[in-house]
Scaffold this active site. Structure first.
Site, PDB file in Angstrom:
ATOM      1  N   HIS A   1      43.133  30.372  39.700  1.00  0.00           N
ATOM      2  CA  HIS A   1      44.319  30.992  39.908  1.00  0.00           C
ATOM      3  C   HIS A   1      44.376  31.765  41.043  1.00  0.00           C
ATOM      4  O   HIS A   1      45.481  31.938  41.738  1.00  0.00           O
ATOM      5  CB  HIS A   1      44.478  31.900  38.726  1.00  0.00           C
ATOM      6  CG  HIS A   1      45.863  32.291  38.308  1.00  0.00           C
ATOM      7  ND1 HIS A   1      46.244  33.200  37.314  1.00  0.00           N
ATOM      8  CD2 HIS A   1      47.292  31.817  38.777  1.00  0.00           C
ATOM      9  CE1 HIS A   1      47.598  33.276  36.930  1.00  0.00           C
ATOM     10  NE2 HIS A   1      48.163  32.406  37.814  1.00  0.00           N
TER      11      HIS A   1
ATOM     12  N   HIS B   1      40.004  31.833  36.334  1.00  0.00           N
ATOM     13  CA  HIS B   1      40.877  32.864  36.875  1.00  0.00           C
ATOM     14  C   HIS B   1      40.653  32.712  38.466  1.00  0.00           C
ATOM     15  O   HIS B   1      41.524  32.988  39.279  1.00  0.00           O
ATOM     16  CB  HIS B   1      40.132  34.171  36.430  1.00  0.00           C
ATOM     17  CG  HIS B   1      40.565  34.804  34.925  1.00  0.00           C
ATOM     18  ND1 HIS B   1      41.629  35.060  34.873  1.00  0.00           N
ATOM     19  CD2 HIS B   1      39.984  35.168  34.042  1.00  0.00           C
ATOM     20  CE1 HIS B   1      41.886  35.357  33.312  1.00  0.00           C
ATOM     21  NE2 HIS B   1      40.581  35.583  33.018  1.00  0.00           N
TER      22      HIS B   1
ATOM     23  N   HIS C   1      35.589  29.985  31.862  1.00  0.00           N
ATOM     24  CA  HIS C   1      36.666  31.081  31.788  1.00  0.00           C
ATOM     25  C   HIS C   1      37.091  31.722  32.955  1.00  0.00           C
ATOM     26  O   HIS C   1      38.216  31.747  33.687  1.00  0.00           O
ATOM     27  CB  HIS C   1      36.494  31.876  30.662  1.00  0.00           C
ATOM     28  CG  HIS C   1      37.678  32.872  30.237  1.00  0.00           C
ATOM     29  ND1 HIS C   1      38.395  32.965  29.490  1.00  0.00           N
ATOM     30  CD2 HIS C   1      37.807  34.278  30.845  1.00  0.00           C
ATOM     31  CE1 HIS C   1      39.335  33.715  29.289  1.00  0.00           C
ATOM     32  NE2 HIS C   1      38.892  34.545  30.451  1.00  0.00           N
ATOM     33  N   GLU C   2      36.123  32.243  33.470  1.00  0.00           N
ATOM     34  CA  GLU C   2      36.024  33.239  34.716  1.00  0.00           C
ATOM     35  C   GLU C   2      36.505  32.358  35.811  1.00  0.00           C
ATOM     36  O   GLU C   2      37.265  32.639  36.933  1.00  0.00           O
ATOM     37  CB  GLU C   2      34.875  33.789  35.010  1.00  0.00           C
ATOM     38  CG  GLU C   2      34.659  35.037  33.801  1.00  0.00           C
ATOM     39  CD  GLU C   2      35.609  36.142  33.622  1.00  0.00           C
ATOM     40  OE1 GLU C   2      36.601  36.332  34.324  1.00  0.00           O
ATOM     41  OE2 GLU C   2      35.604  36.477  32.339  1.00  0.00           O
TER      42      GLU C   2
END
Ligand SMILES: [Zn+2]
Length: 671
Positions: A468, A465, A461-462
């Site tokens: 991104h 990010h 998940h991290e």
């Protein structure tokens, strides 16, 4: 002597020179950087020439470089490696920074130049990205109250400054409660706990300076304890302490703070002409209105509660077979759910854990990014702020893309949770600027460090990010990377979690810590099946928190937030054996700052999209379909906030998603 924070950073890739910076450098650096920024702002605002995009918007984009440096270093260490001095600095900085930034956004001369440009935008010959930056800058000023006059203006400044320091107190109270509480365990109390939990409670005991093992309030310790400890009395004690964070009375109690925050937010929204804080807040989101949010949450709620009620009956029966009478309580759910998982899926988390080595999971996240986007990762030997931090240079076709830093282990000086931040964001203006991105997690330390499946998902998940930020390809920093609508920002991160579940990824990277053998096929299948397990519980605890958050901000501020919380939970029929994922006194998402206030729903909103977006890969020919990967980078990962979120999603997918994909994904309705 020059301050090392403000000097040129003669380090590889201009990573902050942590080793040369002492805590005494922060305060003078901050003062100097704010002064420099103010001088730049004043020069822009008082420019005698008519406003142009270059002398106003671009000048604003370029200003504050020193301040960016100070804040990126300070907030990195204050969040991930705090100490009393840094906590004190944070208390001092918070009102100063609030005053500084609201000074800029309430600068009338500056606002007039921006507003003038906004009025003339058609005739300025701007690119789409420039129009977008101008629109966002203008809207930012208006929402910050730049158009307010006199008393209203003064009151707005007061409110913002007060909110900033209340947010800091809320966080620090929480940290204090988490640090102060621990429960000592005797050797007998360790019975029934799997090896990794025993290791973790012993390690926690060493950190607390006790002779024996302890349970602390770190999520990565307390959740497995609640899952595995057969001692109902200890589970109850631990659970009560965990859920009492921020509500223990005395100076660290957050309930009054929450109440004051909600009142001030309402007043702020009213001053700006909005009916409620939720109306104000959602204006800039993809969701746009409180009704759209509530409709989505309630659709999910009904399916989730139905499933959770059915699950509660099964768990209650199991508990009674165990000889325990009375209702299933919140400290029982995880324990019996784990037993049920073993019985029905025969997936033993403790047996699974040796296959989820931290280092292998990092490699897995990197390997997926390599296959999807051609990124390569090479270890980088640079001094960082803590010996547990690791860094990699990220390249593509031999070209430098970014620096990625991972700080994975829990420690007392780190706030709880997991997060990603850019120590330097990508931009091309005023000069090319490659990102430096950090992932911070709270995984239990070990040799080798082993993750739960949940931890592994957090890692992915991290890292989503981080992608991104790292793949961002825009001109202006203010719209770079994760600078997107709040209910869109979790799309890349939640989407990336899907790659952990790709069978070939687990088959390659989930290898046993001792034998090196890959995860057996039947275990792998069970892991994938178990991903849907207990989703009634997970969805209920989350949606309840999201609905309470929305209720706090939609309409008048509640006189008593705890009463309002109880009222909302009663109205939706909250199952008695499930607690909110975050109750009000420790709901940092909502009260530590503005970020997720009336925005906690956004994880779910994003999940609607991530389920739908991953389906696009599956429909196209598999998780690593190159065309889909290219579209994902082109329309979502590289675009930052350069377009409206809805338009970005439409460009990637060709249509908007509905709630059905999510319900199927969570196994709440039949696939
Ligand atoms: Zn996230």
């Amino acid at each position: 002597m020059t301050n090392p924070i403000l000097s040129d950073w003669n380090t590889p890739f201009e990573i902050a020179p942590f080793a040369e910076i002492s805590d005494d450098d922060f305060a003078p650096a901050l003062d100097q950087a704010m002064q420099a920024h103010n001088a730049q702002i004043e020069a822009i605002a008082s420019n005698k020439d008519p406003a142009t995009f270059a002398n106003t918007i671009e000048a604003l984009e370029a200003a504050g470089e020193e301040l960016d440096k100070v804040l990126s270093v300070f907030f990195t260490v204050a969040g991930a490696d705090s100490n009393p001095k840094r906590e004190e600095l944070q208390r001092d900085f918070s009102p100063k920074l609030s005053a500084h930034f609201s000074g800029i956004s309430s600068n009338k001369a500056l606002f007039h130049r921006v507003a003038d440009l906004w009025d003339r935008r058609e005739e300025l010959g701007l690119s789409d990205e420039q129009v977008r930056v101008l629109m966002l800058t203008h809207r930012g000023f208006v929402r910050a109250g730049a158009a307010l006059q006199g008393d209203e203006d003064a009151r707005m400044q007061e409110i913002k400054s007060r909110l900033a320091s209340l947010g800091t107190s809320f966080t620090q109270n929480l940290l204090a409660d988490e640090r102060d509480w621990f429960m000592e365990l005797s050797e007998d109390d360790l019975q029934g706990l799997p090896g990794f939990v025993v290791d973790a409670v012993r390690a926690a005991g060493q950190e607390k300076g006790t002779n024996g093992p302890v349970v602390t309030l770190s999520r990565s310790l307390i959740v497995p304890f609640l899952q595995f400890s057969p001692r109902r009395d200890l589970r109850e004690t631990a659970y009560r302490a965990w859920t009492a964070r921020g509500a223990n009375g005395g100076i660290t109690d957050n309930r009054e703070i929450a109440s004051e925050i909600l009142k001030l937010r309402e007043e702020r929204a009213n001053l700006l002409g909005y009916d409620s804080f939720a109306d104000f807040k959602l204006e800039t989101e993809m969701a746009q209105t409180p009704d759209r949010v509530r409709d989505l949450l309630m659709e999910v709620w009904d399916a989730a509660k139905t499933r959770a009620d059915m699950d509660a009956d099964i768990l209650t029966e199991m508990m009674q077979e165990d000889g325990v009478n009375g209702p299933l309580e919140a400290w029982d759910w995880r324990y019996y759910a784990e037993k049920r998982r073993k019985a029905e899926h025969d997936l033993d988390e403790a047996a699974l854990k040796p296959y989820l080595q931290l280092d292998r999971m990092i490699k897995a996240a990197f390997a997926c990014a390599n296959r999807l986007f051609g990124l390569e990762f090479a270890p980088l030997d640079v001094p960082l702020y803590h010996p547990d931090c690791r860094a990699w240079e990220v390249t593509r076709n031999g070209q430098h893309i970014a620096v990625f830093i991972g700080d994975y282990f829990a420690r007392g000086s780190k706030r709880s949770g997991a997060w990603c931040s850019a120590m330097r964001a990508q931009a091309k203006f005023p000069a090319d600027q490659a990102p430096v991105v950090i992932n911070v997690c709270n995984f239990a330390k070990g040799d080798p460090a082993l993750l739960s499946y949940d931890d592994a998902r957090t890692l992915f998940h991290e890292f989503g990010h981080a992608l991104h930020q790292m793949l961002s390809n825009v001109t202006y920093e203010s719209i770079s990377g994760t600078s997107v609508a709040r209910d869109f920002v979790e799309l890349p991160s939640q989407l990336y979690e899907h790659w952990l579940e790709v069978p070939e990824v687990l088959a390659e990277f989930a290898t046993h810590a001792e034998t090196g053998e890959p995860m057996p096929q039947d275990m792998l299948e069970k892991v994938l099946k178990a991903a849907n397990f207990d989703q009634g519980f997970q969805t209920v605890e989350y949606v309840a928190s999201a609905l309470v958050d929305l209720a706090f901000h939609d309409g008048a501020a509640p006189a008593d937030p705890m009463a309002k919380q109880a009222e909302v939970l009663a109205s939706i029929g909250m199952p008695q054996a499930i607690g909110m994922r975050h109750a009000t006194p420790h709901f940092a998402h909502v009260f530590a700052g503005d970020g997720y206030s009336s925005g906690y729903y956004s994880y779910m909103w994003s999940e609607v999209m991530d389920a739908d977006a991953f389906a696009a890969f599956e429909e196209a020919g598999g998780a690593f379909d190159p065309e889909r990967a290219k579209a994902l980078e082109e329309h979502i990962l590289s675009t930052g906030g350069s377009k409206e979120a809805e338009d970005l999603y439409l460009a990637f997918r060709g249509r908007l998603p509905g709630v059905e994909a999510l319900l199927k994904g969570r196994g709440l309705i039949a696939a």
